[in-house]
Write a protein that holds these residues in place. Structure first.
Motif, PDB file in Angstrom:
ATOM      1  N   ALA A  22       0.645   5.963  -2.908  1.00  0.00           N
ATOM      2  CA  ALA A  22       0.412   4.738  -2.131  1.00  0.00           C
ATOM      3  C   ALA A  22      -0.984   4.173  -2.403  1.00  0.00           C
ATOM      4  O   ALA A  22      -1.161   2.955  -2.560  1.00  0.00           O
ATOM      5  N   ALA A  23      -2.000   5.049  -2.453  1.00  0.00           N
ATOM      6  CA  ALA A  23      -3.366   4.595  -2.744  1.00  0.00           C
ATOM      7  C   ALA A  23      -3.457   4.012  -4.147  1.00  0.00           C
ATOM      8  O   ALA A  23      -4.130   2.997  -4.380  1.00  0.00           O
ATOM      9  N   THR A  24      -2.757   4.645  -5.097  1.00  0.00           N
ATOM     10  CA  THR A  24      -2.753   4.134  -6.466  1.00  0.00           C
ATOM     11  C   THR A  24      -2.091   2.763  -6.534  1.00  0.00           C
ATOM     12  O   THR A  24      -2.582   1.851  -7.219  1.00  0.00           O
ATOM     13  N   ALA A  25      -0.991   2.600  -5.807  1.00  0.00           N
ATOM     14  CA  ALA A  25      -0.314   1.300  -5.771  1.00  0.00           C
ATOM     15  C   ALA A  25      -1.228   0.232  -5.179  1.00  0.00           C
ATOM     16  O   ALA A  25      -1.271  -0.912  -5.655  1.00  0.00           O
ATOM     17  N   GLN A  26      -1.974   0.598  -4.135  1.00  0.00           N
ATOM     18  CA  GLN A  26      -2.929  -0.329  -3.531  1.00  0.00           C
ATOM     19  C   GLN A  26      -4.000  -0.739  -4.540  1.00  0.00           C
ATOM     20  O   GLN A  26      -4.377  -1.917  -4.622  1.00  0.00           O
ATOM     21  N   ASN A  27      -4.477   0.198  -5.322  1.00  0.00           N
ATOM     22  CA  ASN A  27      -5.486  -0.105  -6.341  1.00  0.00           C
ATOM     23  C   ASN A  27      -4.936  -1.046  -7.393  1.00  0.00           C
ATOM     24  O   ASN A  27      -5.605  -2.028  -7.785  1.00  0.00           O
ATOM     25  N   VAL A  28      -3.731  -0.758  -7.876  1.00  0.00           N
ATOM     26  CA  VAL A  28      -3.146  -1.569  -8.950  1.00  0.00           C
ATOM     27  C   VAL A  28      -2.920  -3.000  -8.483  1.00  0.00           C
ATOM     28  O   VAL A  28      -3.244  -3.971  -9.194  1.00  0.00           O
ATOM     29  N   THR A  29      -2.373  -3.148  -7.274  1.00  0.00           N
ATOM     30  CA  THR A  29      -2.072  -4.508  -6.798  1.00  0.00           C
ATOM     31  C   THR A  29      -3.325  -5.295  -6.436  1.00  0.00           C
ATOM     32  O   THR A  29      -3.280  -6.524  -6.362  1.00  0.00           O
ATOM     33  N   ASN A  30      -4.454  -4.623  -6.216  1.00  0.00           N
ATOM     34  CA  ASN A  30      -5.705  -5.310  -5.879  1.00  0.00           C
ATOM     35  C   ASN A  30      -6.726  -5.261  -7.006  1.00  0.00           C
ATOM     36  O   ASN A  30      -7.917  -5.509  -6.771  1.00  0.00           O
ATOM     37  N   ALA A  31      -6.248  -4.981  -8.202  1.00  0.00           N
ATOM     38  CA  ALA A  31      -7.177  -4.859  -9.332  1.00  0.00           C
ATOM     39  C   ALA A  31      -7.979  -6.136  -9.558  1.00  0.00           C
ATOM     40  O   ALA A  31      -9.134  -6.090  -9.994  1.00  0.00           O
ATOM     41  N   GLN A  32      -7.392  -7.298  -9.253  1.00  0.00           N
ATOM     42  CA  GLN A  32      -8.072  -8.581  -9.467  1.00  0.00           C
ATOM     43  C   GLN A  32      -8.570  -9.199  -8.162  1.00  0.00           C
ATOM     44  O   GLN A  32      -9.015 -10.347  -8.153  1.00  0.00           O
ATOM     45  N   THR A  33      -8.491  -8.460  -7.065  1.00  0.00           N
ATOM     46  CA  THR A  33      -8.951  -8.978  -5.785  1.00  0.00           C
ATOM     47  C   THR A  33     -10.482  -8.930  -5.702  1.00  0.00           C
ATOM     48  O   THR A  33     -11.064  -7.855  -5.840  1.00  0.00           O
ATOM     49  N   GLY A  35     -14.112  -8.330  -4.596  1.00  0.00           N
ATOM     50  CA  GLY A  35     -14.729  -7.488  -3.586  1.00  0.00           C
ATOM     51  C   GLY A  35     -14.003  -6.185  -3.301  1.00  0.00           C
ATOM     52  O   GLY A  35     -14.501  -5.366  -2.524  1.00  0.00           O
ATOM     53  N   TYR A  36     -12.835  -5.991  -3.928  1.00  0.00           N
ATOM     54  CA  TYR A  36     -12.055  -4.782  -3.632  1.00  0.00           C
ATOM     55  C   TYR A  36     -12.694  -3.557  -4.284  1.00  0.00           C
ATOM     56  O   TYR A  36     -13.166  -3.619  -5.421  1.00  0.00           O
ATOM     57  N   SER A  37     -12.698  -2.458  -3.553  1.00  0.00           N
ATOM     58  CA  SER A  37     -13.185  -1.175  -4.083  1.00  0.00           C
ATOM     59  C   SER A  37     -12.001  -0.227  -4.216  1.00  0.00           C
ATOM     60  O   SER A  37     -11.196  -0.102  -3.275  1.00  0.00           O
ATOM     61  N   ARG A  38     -11.890   0.426  -5.355  1.00  0.00           N
ATOM     62  CA  ARG A  38     -10.753   1.333  -5.548  1.00  0.00           C
ATOM     63  C   ARG A  38     -10.803   2.472  -4.532  1.00  0.00           C
ATOM     64  O   ARG A  38     -11.883   2.879  -4.089  1.00  0.00           O
ATOM     65  N   GLN A  39      -9.637   2.938  -4.178  1.00  0.00           N
ATOM     66  CA  GLN A  39      -9.518   3.944  -3.127  1.00  0.00           C
ATOM     67  C   GLN A  39      -8.993   5.252  -3.697  1.00  0.00           C
ATOM     68  O   GLN A  39      -8.232   5.265  -4.668  1.00  0.00           O
ATOM     69  N   ILE A 424     -18.152   1.854 -10.874  1.00  0.00           N
ATOM     70  CA  ILE A 424     -17.868   2.786  -9.779  1.00  0.00           C
ATOM     71  C   ILE A 424     -16.712   2.285  -8.912  1.00  0.00           C
ATOM     72  O   ILE A 424     -15.764   3.019  -8.626  1.00  0.00           O
ATOM     73  N   LYS A 425     -16.777   1.021  -8.509  1.00  0.00           N
ATOM     74  CA  LYS A 425     -15.808   0.523  -7.533  1.00  0.00           C
ATOM     75  C   LYS A 425     -14.628  -0.204  -8.141  1.00  0.00           C
ATOM     76  O   LYS A 425     -13.603  -0.402  -7.480  1.00  0.00           O
ATOM     77  N   GLY A 426     -14.747  -0.611  -9.395  1.00  0.00           N
ATOM     78  CA  GLY A 426     -13.691  -1.392 -10.014  1.00  0.00           C
ATOM     79  C   GLY A 426     -12.450  -0.565 -10.341  1.00  0.00           C
ATOM     80  O   GLY A 426     -12.503   0.660 -10.480  1.00  0.00           O
ATOM     81  N   VAL A 427     -11.338  -1.254 -10.478  1.00  0.00           N
ATOM     82  CA  VAL A 427     -10.055  -0.604 -10.770  1.00  0.00           C
ATOM     83  C   VAL A 427      -9.775  -0.677 -12.264  1.00  0.00           C
ATOM     84  O   VAL A 427      -9.812  -1.759 -12.858  1.00  0.00           O
ATOM     85  N   SER A 428      -9.505   0.488 -12.863  1.00  0.00           N
ATOM     86  CA  SER A 428      -9.061   0.559 -14.249  1.00  0.00           C
ATOM     87  C   SER A 428      -7.554   0.781 -14.238  1.00  0.00           C
ATOM     88  O   SER A 428      -7.073   1.816 -13.779  1.00  0.00           O
ATOM     89  N   ILE A 429      -6.803  -0.188 -14.729  1.00  0.00           N
ATOM     90  CA  ILE A 429      -5.345  -0.076 -14.728  1.00  0.00           C
ATOM     91  C   ILE A 429      -4.899   1.140 -15.523  1.00  0.00           C
ATOM     92  O   ILE A 429      -3.977   1.868 -15.112  1.00  0.00           O
ATOM     93  N   ASP A 430      -5.535   1.391 -16.663  1.00  0.00           N
ATOM     94  CA  ASP A 430      -5.156   2.545 -17.489  1.00  0.00           C
ATOM     95  C   ASP A 430      -5.347   3.840 -16.700  1.00  0.00           C
ATOM     96  O   ASP A 430      -4.474   4.726 -16.714  1.00  0.00           O
ATOM     97  N   GLU A 431      -6.485   3.963 -16.032  1.00  0.00           N
ATOM     98  CA  GLU A 431      -6.743   5.174 -15.255  1.00  0.00           C
ATOM     99  C   GLU A 431      -5.740   5.326 -14.122  1.00  0.00           C
ATOM    100  O   GLU A 431      -5.256   6.439 -13.844  1.00  0.00           O
ATOM    101  N   GLU A 432      -5.414   4.222 -13.466  1.00  0.00           N
ATOM    102  CA  GLU A 432      -4.464   4.289 -12.362  1.00  0.00           C
ATOM    103  C   GLU A 432      -3.073   4.672 -12.847  1.00  0.00           C
ATOM    104  O   GLU A 432      -2.337   5.391 -12.150  1.00  0.00           O
ATOM    105  N   MET A 433      -2.682   4.224 -14.034  1.00  0.00           N
ATOM    106  CA  MET A 433      -1.372   4.591 -14.566  1.00  0.00           C
ATOM    107  C   MET A 433      -1.303   6.092 -14.878  1.00  0.00           C
ATOM    108  O   MET A 433      -0.277   6.744 -14.636  1.00  0.00           O
ATOM    109  N   VAL A 434      -2.415   6.621 -15.391  1.00  0.00           N
ATOM    110  CA  VAL A 434      -2.470   8.063 -15.643  1.00  0.00           C
ATOM    111  C   VAL A 434      -2.355   8.827 -14.328  1.00  0.00           C
ATOM    112  O   VAL A 434      -1.610   9.820 -14.209  1.00  0.00           O
ATOM    113  N   ASN A 435      -3.079   8.361 -13.322  1.00  0.00           N
ATOM    114  CA  ASN A 435      -3.019   9.002 -12.004  1.00  0.00           C
ATOM    115  C   ASN A 435      -1.619   8.917 -11.402  1.00  0.00           C
ATOM    116  O   ASN A 435      -1.126   9.863 -10.780  1.00  0.00           O
TER     117      ASN A 435
END
Length: 465
Positions: A22-33, A35-39, A424-435
């Protein structure tokens, strides 16, 4: 450990993996939001079960959902973006003044001054010519009109700067109220010690904007709130905030400053601050220093032109009558300079002769034409009027170049700070897919454990038959 214990372990593993997915899905969907910080989900082992045979684990627990953020990098970014906004505002103000002058140009003031001196020179070769006098009046009118235009445009720029300050103050007040409101919500949400990452992101976005606008700095508190200061004074303190105002400074009513807070009766602000940063500090510098200074130097050119031409012209004669002023002596600023009413009324009042009753004499016309190179007092130095104006243009150009370099360097630092912070806070789609694949496999493994426990249960049941 009994069968129920094994099923609980499997269930906890499935729940933990589901939380991570669920946290990974939140990161992926907010990758372009913005001010968003990855969770990230923080897990902890369950309290072990102590048996005579030893200590057995009881599975895994979801301890918290945390955002990936570094306060030191936030502080550095806000400091750098504040400096960049300040430098860019000053650069834009100086650039606007340079744009007003529009030099070098064939239609600029420098060119029109040269045409005025040439018109006086042409009059000296034909001192009785009405046509030559008409050209002198036309050229002088062009110079005064252009100075009027310059002065009015710079004065208009000050009005725009004041309006911009008022709008920025309103935005600061809105942001301060929002930060205070979010502070209250965060304190309530984190009363049990767990972070509220989405609300913290919202608050940090507001503080980022405050830093860019007015150089705000923030200080985290133990209860999850943050205090926000500007100019060394408190803007937000927990769930409370103060409003800022734009008002005349205490020691110089022609200048503007930022005041914070209201007196007990809710009246006017009672304190004026100067140690600000960000865009508003740059706008204040433009309003209080850059634009008035530019206008003052143009006023110096206008005053020198009026004084020099009137002095030379007063030595002449129109027939047997002593000549009057060439420019209106009561109007010596860039915004007000104009020809004397007598010159406007009749070109015959332009003197070329320096001898009473000798219309063919050209000594005054020559003296007027020589103002092209005659040193006069202008802006605190001795220089010709044309040279004095060129000095003004060169000074502004130098300031623009310096401000451009400073703004570019400051923006580069801000960009670099943002890049470090995003690492630090940004979302890497590649990293999230691995996770996601890793958490999916963990979920599948926990589910497989349920199947294993089911098979063990069936075996035990069959043994009892």
């Amino acid at each position: 450990m009994n069968i129920g214990g094994l099923l609980n372990i499997a269930r906890s593993g499935m729940a933990a993996s589901q939380a991570q997915i669920a946290a990974t899905a939140q990161n992926v969907t907010n990758a372009q939001t913005p001010g968003y910080s990855r969770q990230r989900v923080t897990l902890t082992a369950g309290i072990p079960l102590k048996l005579p045979q030893g200590s057995f684990g009881t599975g895994v627990l979801v301890y918290s959902v945390d955002r990936m953020r570094n306060e030191m990098m936030d502080t550095g970014y806000r400091r750098d973006t504040s400096a960049a906004a300040f430098s860019e505002e000053r650069r834009d103000a100086l650039g606007a003044v340079e744009g007003v002058l529009g030099e070098p140009s064939d239609t600029g003031l420098a060119s029109n001054l040269e045409q005025l001196w040439s018109a006086f020179s042409d009059l000296s070769t034909n001192p009785t010519s009405s046509a030559a006098r008409g050209v002198v009046r036309q050229r002088a009118a062009q110079v005064s009109a252009q100075l009027n235009q310059f002065g009015n445009q710079i004065a208009d720029a000050q009005v725009v700067a004041r309006t911009r300050l008022l709008e920025s103050a309103g935005r600061v007040n809105t942001l301060a109220s929002q930060v205070a409101e979010i502070n209250a919500r965060i304190v309530a949400a984190e009363a049990e010690g767990k972070q509220a990452p989405d609300m913290r992101d919202q608050r940090d976005s507001k503080i980022d904007e405050l830093a860019s606008l007015i150089g705000a700095t923030s200080y985290p508190q133990a209860d999850g709130s943050v205090n926000v200061n500007i100019g060394g004074d408190s803007l937000v303190d927990g769930a409370n905030f103060k409003k800022v105002r734009i008002q005349a400074t205490l020691n110089d009513p022609t200048k503007l400053g930022v005041a914070i807070g209201e007196n007990a009766g809710g009246g006017a602000p009672v304190e004026t601050m100067y140690q600000l940063g960000g865009q508003m500090a740059g706008t204040l510098d433009s309003y209080n220093t850059i634009l008035p200074s530019s206008l003052t130097t143009l006023d110096g050119v206008a005053a020198a032109l009026v004084s020099a031409t009137n002095t030379a012209h007063a030595n002449g004669f129109v027939g047997t009558t002593p000549a009057g002023n060439f420019f209106d002596p009561a109007r010596t600023t860039a915004r007000t300079i104009r020809l004397d009413a007598s010159i406007v009324a009749n070109v015959a009042n332009i003197a070329a002769s320096g001898i009473s009753g000798e219309p063919g004499d050209n000594s005054v016309a020559i003296a007027m034409s020589r103002l092209r190179e005659t040193p006069v007092a202008i802006n605190g130095q001795m220089a010709s009027i044309s040279e004095g104006y060129r000095t003004v243009v060169a000074s502004i150009a130098t300031s623009v170049n310096g401000a451009q370099g400073t703004a570019t360097a400051a923006r580069t630092l801000a960009t670099q700070s943002d890049t470090r912070r995003e690492s630090i806070k940004g979302v890497s789609i590649d990293e999230e897919m691995v996770n996601l694949m890793k958490f999916q496999q963990s979920y599948a493994a926990a589910a497989r454990l349920v199947s294993v426990v089911d098979e063990i249960s069936n075996t035990l049941i069959n043994l009892g038959r």
